[in-house]
Each structure stands twice: as C-alpha cells, then as structure tokens.
Design an enzyme around this catalytic site. Structure first.
Site, PDB file in Angstrom:
ATOM      1  N   ASP A  33       0.706  -1.252  -0.091  1.00  0.00           N
ATOM      2  CA  ASP A  33       0.153  -0.138   0.098  1.00  0.00           C
ATOM      3  C   ASP A  33       0.981   1.283   0.063  1.00  0.00           C
ATOM      4  O   ASP A  33       1.814   1.295   0.611  1.00  0.00           O
ATOM      5  CB  ASP A  33      -0.953   0.102   1.316  1.00  0.00           C
ATOM      6  CG  ASP A  33      -2.131   0.864   1.142  1.00  0.00           C
ATOM      7  OD1 ASP A  33      -3.261   0.372   0.871  1.00  0.00           O
ATOM      8  OD2 ASP A  33      -1.762   2.231   0.945  1.00  0.00           O
ATOM      9  N   ILE A  34       0.517   2.125  -0.689  1.00  0.00           N
ATOM     10  CA  ILE A  34       1.428   3.464  -0.802  1.00  0.00           C
ATOM     11  C   ILE A  34       1.218   4.342   0.540  1.00  0.00           C
ATOM     12  O   ILE A  34       2.203   5.295   0.669  1.00  0.00           O
ATOM     13  CB  ILE A  34       0.794   4.446  -2.194  1.00  0.00           C
ATOM     14  CG1 ILE A  34       1.874   5.208  -2.581  1.00  0.00           C
ATOM     15  CG2 ILE A  34      -0.478   5.121  -1.811  1.00  0.00           C
ATOM     16  CD1 ILE A  34       1.469   5.874  -3.958  1.00  0.00           C
ATOM     17  N   HIS A 104     -10.177  -5.273  -3.737  1.00  0.00           N
ATOM     18  CA  HIS A 104      -8.892  -5.497  -3.084  1.00  0.00           C
ATOM     19  C   HIS A 104      -9.176  -5.880  -1.531  1.00  0.00           C
ATOM     20  O   HIS A 104     -10.109  -5.558  -1.108  1.00  0.00           O
ATOM     21  CB  HIS A 104      -7.743  -4.440  -3.047  1.00  0.00           C
ATOM     22  CG  HIS A 104      -8.547  -3.030  -2.742  1.00  0.00           C
ATOM     23  ND1 HIS A 104      -9.505  -2.335  -3.538  1.00  0.00           N
ATOM     24  CD2 HIS A 104      -8.394  -2.363  -1.485  1.00  0.00           C
ATOM     25  CE1 HIS A 104      -9.826  -1.136  -2.715  1.00  0.00           C
ATOM     26  NE2 HIS A 104      -9.152  -1.388  -1.535  1.00  0.00           N
TER      27      HIS A 104
HETATM   28  P1  AMP Z   1      -9.850   1.406   0.217  1.00  0.00           P
HETATM   29  O1  AMP Z   1     -10.328   2.312   0.936  1.00  0.00           O
HETATM   30  O2  AMP Z   1     -10.035   0.097   0.718  1.00  0.00           O
HETATM   31  O3  AMP Z   1     -10.500   1.289  -1.257  1.00  0.00           O
HETATM   32  O4  AMP Z   1      -8.362   1.445   0.240  1.00  0.00           O
HETATM   33  C1  AMP Z   1      -7.785   1.804  -1.058  1.00  0.00           C
HETATM   34  C2  AMP Z   1      -6.185   1.723  -0.441  1.00  0.00           C
HETATM   35  O5  AMP Z   1      -5.302   1.831  -2.025  1.00  0.00           O
HETATM   36  C3  AMP Z   1      -5.658   2.732   0.477  1.00  0.00           C
HETATM   37  O6  AMP Z   1      -5.154   2.116   1.580  1.00  0.00           O
HETATM   38  C4  AMP Z   1      -4.532   3.572  -0.462  1.00  0.00           C
HETATM   39  O7  AMP Z   1      -3.498   4.021   0.310  1.00  0.00           O
HETATM   40  C5  AMP Z   1      -4.166   2.481  -1.397  1.00  0.00           C
HETATM   41  N1  AMP Z   1      -3.665   3.234  -2.812  1.00  0.00           N
HETATM   42  C6  AMP Z   1      -4.170   4.113  -3.438  1.00  0.00           C
HETATM   43  N2  AMP Z   1      -3.428   4.375  -4.428  1.00  0.00           N
HETATM   44  C7  AMP Z   1      -2.422   3.411  -4.400  1.00  0.00           C
HETATM   45  C8  AMP Z   1      -1.095   3.146  -5.180  1.00  0.00           C
HETATM   46  N3  AMP Z   1      -0.870   3.919  -6.467  1.00  0.00           N
HETATM   47  N4  AMP Z   1      -0.221   2.258  -4.988  1.00  0.00           N
HETATM   48  C9  AMP Z   1      -0.596   1.458  -3.730  1.00  0.00           C
HETATM   49  N5  AMP Z   1      -1.568   1.799  -3.095  1.00  0.00           N
HETATM   50  C10 AMP Z   1      -2.363   2.599  -3.404  1.00  0.00           C
END
Ligand code: AMP
Length: 120
Positions: A33-34, A104
C-alpha cells in the site's frame, strides 16, 4: 456499479503506474500500500475487472476465487505475519469508505492491531 477502467489499480495492472510488487500469478497481483498503516500493509487484487467483493463473489470464476484465497494466505505467510497474526479487510461501497473501485483485500500486520473496528 459499472467497472471504471481508469481506476488506479486498473492502471497498475496495465503497467501505466508502478507498484511495489510482492506477488503475481495468472489471476492475482499484490503490492505494498502506498500509505501503509501498519508495518505490513499489502493489497491483494484480482487481475479481472471486479468493482468490489460483492462483484467478485458473484461473478468471478471458481479458479479466480481459489487463486485469490490461496494467494492471500501465501502472501501473509511470506510477509512473516502468519505466526504473529494479521487482519484482512475488504471495503465494499459507501459505508465502508471504499476508495478504489477495483476489488482488493488489505493485509495488515507486524504489530498489535487493536480494536476490530473504529467507532463512528
Ligand atoms: P480502500 O479504502 O479499501 O479502497 O483502500 C484503497 C487503498 O489503496 C488505500 O489504503 C490507499 O493508500 C491505497 N492506494 C491508493 N493508490 C495506491 C497506489 N498507487 N499504490 C498503492 N496503494 C495505493
């Protein structure tokens, strides 16, 4: 909800945006996760176009579901949190504040994770 091919995880799957990959097979990709919230915070996604768990559970093939479930277990084991413990979380829709509309699972671990769910 229709699948949005421009969502950020679709772009990662197409290689348009980089990710810190930890696992890949024919059906599954996993990456860090970023904005990690725990020492281990990995996202596991199917390669197929599914908006959320609801969509995946209803529409994915048995092969995709088996591959996904086995991958989650392997990734957690490989991350070293199978013995200490971990939490998996999938947000679906508005009340869960789902941010990215591609299914995810979050794997959280590496420290004590506290309460199962926050108060509103
Ligand atoms: P959700 O609220 O379950 O949809 O979580 C989305 C997750 O995606 C969050 O924890 C973000 O930090 C993560 N995220 C968003 N963009 C990226 C990215 N480019 N690479 C990795 N993780 C990401």
């Amino acid at each position: 909800m229709a699948y949005d091919r421009n969502n950020i995880f679709a772009r990662i799957l197409r290689g348009e945006i980089p990710c810190k990959k930890v696992y890949e097979d024919a059906h599954v990709l996993a990456f860090h996760d970023i904005r990690p919230q725990t020492p281990v915070h990995v996202l596991v996604i199917p390669k197929g176009e599914y908006v959320s768990l609801d969509d995946f559970a209803a529409q994915a093939s048995d092969a995709e579901i088996v591959a996904f479930t086995r991958a989650v277990g392997k990734i957690a084991r490989d991350a070293g949190v199978a013995d200490s413990g971990y939490r998996i979380l999938a947000n679906h829709g508005r009340d869960a504040n789902q941010e990215v509309p591609h299914f995810h699972v979050h794997i959280f671990g590496g420290r004590s994770l506290g309460r199962m769910i926050g108060r509103e």
